[in-house]
Design a protein around this motif. Structure first.
Motif, PDB file in Angstrom:
ATOM      1  N   ALA A 166      41.520  45.283  33.462  1.00 56.57           N
ATOM      2  CA  ALA A 166      42.682  44.435  33.181  1.00 56.57           C
ATOM      3  C   ALA A 166      42.682  43.188  34.042  1.00 56.57           C
ATOM      4  N   ASN A 167      42.298  43.323  35.305  1.00 58.12           N
ATOM      5  CA  ASN A 167      42.251  42.154  36.186  1.00 58.12           C
ATOM      6  C   ASN A 167      41.180  41.166  35.748  1.00 58.12           C
ATOM      7  N   ALA A 168      40.031  41.667  35.282  1.00 59.74           N
ATOM      8  CA  ALA A 168      38.979  40.773  34.804  1.00 59.74           C
ATOM      9  C   ALA A 168      39.428  40.027  33.551  1.00 59.74           C
ATOM     10  N   VAL A 169      40.139  40.712  32.654  1.00 63.24           N
ATOM     11  CA  VAL A 169      40.633  40.051  31.439  1.00 63.24           C
ATOM     12  C   VAL A 169      41.608  38.928  31.798  1.00 63.24           C
ATOM     13  N   VAL A 170      42.505  39.172  32.751  1.00 60.44           N
ATOM     14  CA  VAL A 170      43.546  38.189  33.068  1.00 60.44           C
ATOM     15  C   VAL A 170      42.977  37.023  33.874  1.00 60.44           C
ATOM     16  N   THR A 171      42.231  37.314  34.936  1.00 60.01           N
ATOM     17  CA  THR A 171      41.765  36.240  35.820  1.00 60.01           C
ATOM     18  C   THR A 171      40.747  35.328  35.151  1.00 60.01           C
ATOM     19  N   TRP A 172      39.839  35.894  34.353  1.00 61.33           N
ATOM     20  CA  TRP A 172      38.869  35.040  33.667  1.00 61.33           C
ATOM     21  C   TRP A 172      39.418  34.525  32.345  1.00 61.33           C
ATOM     22  N   GLY A 173      40.336  35.256  31.743  1.00 60.29           N
ATOM     23  CA  GLY A 173      40.930  34.774  30.500  1.00 60.29           C
ATOM     24  C   GLY A 173      41.918  33.642  30.696  1.00 60.29           C
ATOM     25  N   ILE A 174      42.484  33.522  31.907  1.00 58.45           N
ATOM     26  CA  ILE A 174      43.430  32.432  32.157  1.00 58.45           C
ATOM     27  C   ILE A 174      42.726  31.088  32.115  1.00 58.45           C
ATOM     28  N   LEU A 175      41.416  31.071  32.393  1.00 54.68           N
ATOM     29  CA  LEU A 175      40.657  29.826  32.274  1.00 54.68           C
ATOM     30  C   LEU A 175      40.569  29.376  30.817  1.00 54.68           C
ATOM     31  N   ALA A 176      40.401  30.340  29.914  1.00 56.38           N
ATOM     32  CA  ALA A 176      40.403  29.993  28.489  1.00 56.38           C
ATOM     33  C   ALA A 176      41.788  29.600  28.011  1.00 56.38           C
ATOM     34  N   TYR A 177      42.805  30.245  28.540  1.00 57.34           N
ATOM     35  CA  TYR A 177      44.174  29.914  28.142  1.00 57.34           C
ATOM     36  C   TYR A 177      44.551  28.493  28.558  1.00 57.34           C
ATOM     37  N   LEU A 178      44.052  28.029  29.693  1.00 61.82           N
ATOM     38  CA  LEU A 178      44.380  26.699  30.204  1.00 61.82           C
ATOM     39  C   LEU A 178      43.353  25.638  29.823  1.00 61.82           C
ATOM     40  N   ALA A 179      42.412  25.974  28.946  1.00 64.32           N
ATOM     41  CA  ALA A 179      41.395  25.007  28.531  1.00 64.32           C
ATOM     42  C   ALA A 179      42.049  23.841  27.797  1.00 64.32           C
ATOM     43  N   SER A 180      41.456  22.658  27.943  1.00 67.58           N
ATOM     44  CA  SER A 180      42.059  21.444  27.387  1.00 67.58           C
ATOM     45  C   SER A 180      41.622  21.144  25.964  1.00 67.58           C
ATOM     46  N   ASP A 213      40.013  54.765  29.960  1.00 66.56           N
ATOM     47  CA  ASP A 213      40.657  53.886  30.946  1.00 66.56           C
ATOM     48  C   ASP A 213      40.258  52.426  30.721  1.00 66.56           C
ATOM     49  N   VAL A 214      38.982  52.223  30.421  1.00 63.65           N
ATOM     50  CA  VAL A 214      38.479  50.860  30.220  1.00 63.65           C
ATOM     51  C   VAL A 214      39.088  50.246  28.958  1.00 63.65           C
ATOM     52  N   LEU A 215      39.161  51.040  27.883  1.00 66.14           N
ATOM     53  CA  LEU A 215      39.737  50.519  26.640  1.00 66.14           C
ATOM     54  C   LEU A 215      41.210  50.141  26.836  1.00 66.14           C
ATOM     55  N   LEU A 216      41.942  50.990  27.553  1.00 66.02           N
ATOM     56  CA  LEU A 216      43.355  50.690  27.770  1.00 66.02           C
ATOM     57  C   LEU A 216      43.536  49.502  28.728  1.00 66.02           C
ATOM     58  N   ALA A 219      43.025  46.291  26.746  1.00 65.95           N
ATOM     59  CA  ALA A 219      44.197  45.986  25.911  1.00 65.95           C
ATOM     60  C   ALA A 219      45.373  45.502  26.769  1.00 65.95           C
ATOM     61  N   ALA A 220      45.549  46.082  27.969  1.00 62.57           N
ATOM     62  CA  ALA A 220      46.657  45.676  28.836  1.00 62.57           C
ATOM     63  C   ALA A 220      46.496  44.229  29.313  1.00 62.57           C
ATOM     64  N   GLY A 221      45.284  43.844  29.676  1.00 61.81           N
ATOM     65  CA  GLY A 221      45.060  42.456  30.085  1.00 61.81           C
ATOM     66  C   GLY A 221      45.227  41.477  28.943  1.00 61.81           C
ATOM     67  N   LEU A 222      44.784  41.855  27.742  1.00 63.11           N
ATOM     68  CA  LEU A 222      44.925  40.972  26.581  1.00 63.11           C
ATOM     69  C   LEU A 222      46.388  40.783  26.198  1.00 63.11           C
ATOM     70  N   LEU A 223      47.195  41.826  26.344  1.00 61.86           N
ATOM     71  CA  LEU A 223      48.629  41.687  26.060  1.00 61.86           C
ATOM     72  C   LEU A 223      49.284  40.659  26.975  1.00 61.86           C
ATOM     73  N   ILE A 224      48.878  40.616  28.223  1.00 64.47           N
ATOM     74  CA  ILE A 224      49.459  39.648  29.162  1.00 64.47           C
ATOM     75  C   ILE A 224      49.089  38.219  28.772  1.00 64.47           C
ATOM     76  N   LEU A 225      47.838  37.998  28.396  1.00 67.00           N
ATOM     77  CA  LEU A 225      47.425  36.650  27.991  1.00 67.00           C
ATOM     78  C   LEU A 225      48.111  36.209  26.705  1.00 67.00           C
ATOM     79  N   LEU A 226      48.287  37.139  25.775  1.00 65.59           N
ATOM     80  CA  LEU A 226      48.945  36.776  24.519  1.00 65.59           C
ATOM     81  C   LEU A 226      50.439  36.516  24.712  1.00 65.59           C
ATOM     82  N   ALA A 227      51.047  37.111  25.735  1.00 63.80           N
ATOM     83  CA  ALA A 227      52.483  36.929  25.969  1.00 63.80           C
ATOM     84  C   ALA A 227      52.799  35.737  26.860  1.00 63.80           C
ATOM     85  N   LEU A 228      51.803  35.054  27.398  1.00 65.92           N
ATOM     86  CA  LEU A 228      52.068  33.936  28.317  1.00 65.92           C
ATOM     87  C   LEU A 228      52.862  32.789  27.697  1.00 65.92           C
TER      88      LEU A 228
END
Length: 339
Positions: A166-180, A213-216, A219-228
């Protein structure tokens, strides 16, 4: 012959950075569109399905035990050293420092706090949601399992969902979320998804997490990025408040500007005015003197001029010399008052 200094690669990089706009106007803030809402609902359904499959001890739990007995760290022991380093990409401390350094540089270049505030909000949501799920379900890990074939739920563990994933999804996915740009957002999304899944599989290889555990966690990290996007108004409000506090602090601690000295401009004197009136206003003419003849120079005193021998001796004010007697006796003659 004068030769110009050859620019290094670092000089060219900084020269290109100086040409960039300080606050790009083309950076759009993601909104909660219909497509994003559909993805959020699908990911939430997948999250609940994984939890339900583990709770009822379904085929997913049996798959977890099969992978655990396979012991990947023994089957492929040659890559153990690489996996030990790769799994660091999912740890909270190192990844948060690296991503925060990059987003801090972007905030300084673009004169906005949105990248850092978005990272802070996402990590806060990650701690609340994933932490609550971990301690709420209390699942034990593979190394601490007590009964073969059980789901190991509500036994005081803290590994479900996987925090590394979940931490890897959020920390590296935030770079894609903030892409210009959309192109950068697509590529960074794919890279962050592969990286986070790789981190999750690394924990399964090391035997610290079940496969579920990995699958959940993914999904938990992706939910956070989609809810931002729902938290973007809060991020904008916090940014405005911080900038207002900064402006107030600068105004309070700035030195007062020095008082401006008013310089009066010289007033032009009309040449048609009579110099006699000006002199008469500054120095009154005595009754014994007559007014200066018109046309005479200004620096001449008014009245008739007398020769030096005809002037009466005058003692200056404040002088210690006694006044001269009205008549002096010739040198060499004796005074009648002396004995």
């Amino acid at each position: 012959m004068r030769t110009e200094r050859k620019l290094t690669r670092l000089d060219r990089v900084f020269a290109r950075l100086d040409r960039e706009p300080e606050r790009p106007a083309h950076i759009d803030v993601p909104k909660m569109s219909r497509h994003r809402i559909v993805l959020f609902a699908g990911t939430l359904a997948f999250y609940l399905a994984i939890v339900w499959a583990v709770v009822i001890t379904s085929w997913l739990v049996r798959l977890d035990w099969q992978v655990m007995f396979f012991r990947p760290y023994q089957q492929w022991s040659g890559i153990h050293w690489f996996v030990d380093y790769y799994v660091v990409l999912g740890q909270r401390g190192p990844t948060a420092v690296m991503v925060a350094a990059w987003l801090g540089w972007r905030s300084w270049r673009q004169h906005t706090l949105r990248p850092l505030l978005a990272l802070g909000v996402s990590l806060l949501l990650l701690n609340i949601t994933v932490g609550a799920a971990k301690y709420g379900m209390g699942r034990l890990g593979p190394h601490y399992a007590t009964e073969i074939g059980s789901n190991e739920m509500w036994l005081g563990g803290d590994i479900f969902p996987s925090g590394h994933t979940a931490n890897a999804v959020v920390t590296w996915g935030i770079l894609a979320y903030l892409a210009s740009t959309p192109w950068a957002r697509r590529w960074l999304s794919a890279v962050s998804a592969v990286t986070s899944l790789g981190v999750g599989m690394a924990t399964v290889y090391l035997g610290t997490h079940w496969l579920s555990d990995v699958l959940l966690g993914w999904a938990a990290g992706l939910l956070i990025l989609l809810a931002l996007p729902w938290f973007e108004p809060l991020i904008a409000h916090a940014e405005n408040r911080i900038f207002d506090l900064r402006d107030r602090w600068r105004a309070r601690h700035s030195r007062p500007a020095p008082a401006s000295v008013q310089v009066t401009r010289p007033v032009a004197v009309n040449s048609s005015l009579s110099d006699r009136d000006d002199v008469a206003a500054r120095e009154p003419v005595s009754a014994g003197r007559s007014a200066r003849a018109p046309g005479a120079p200004v620096y001449l005193a008014p009245g008739p001029h007398t020769t030096r021998s005809e002037r009466a001796p005058v003692t200056p004010a404040g002088s210690r010399r006694p006044p001269h007697p009205p008549e002096r006796q010739p040198r060499g003659t004796a005074s009648s008052s002396r004995p």
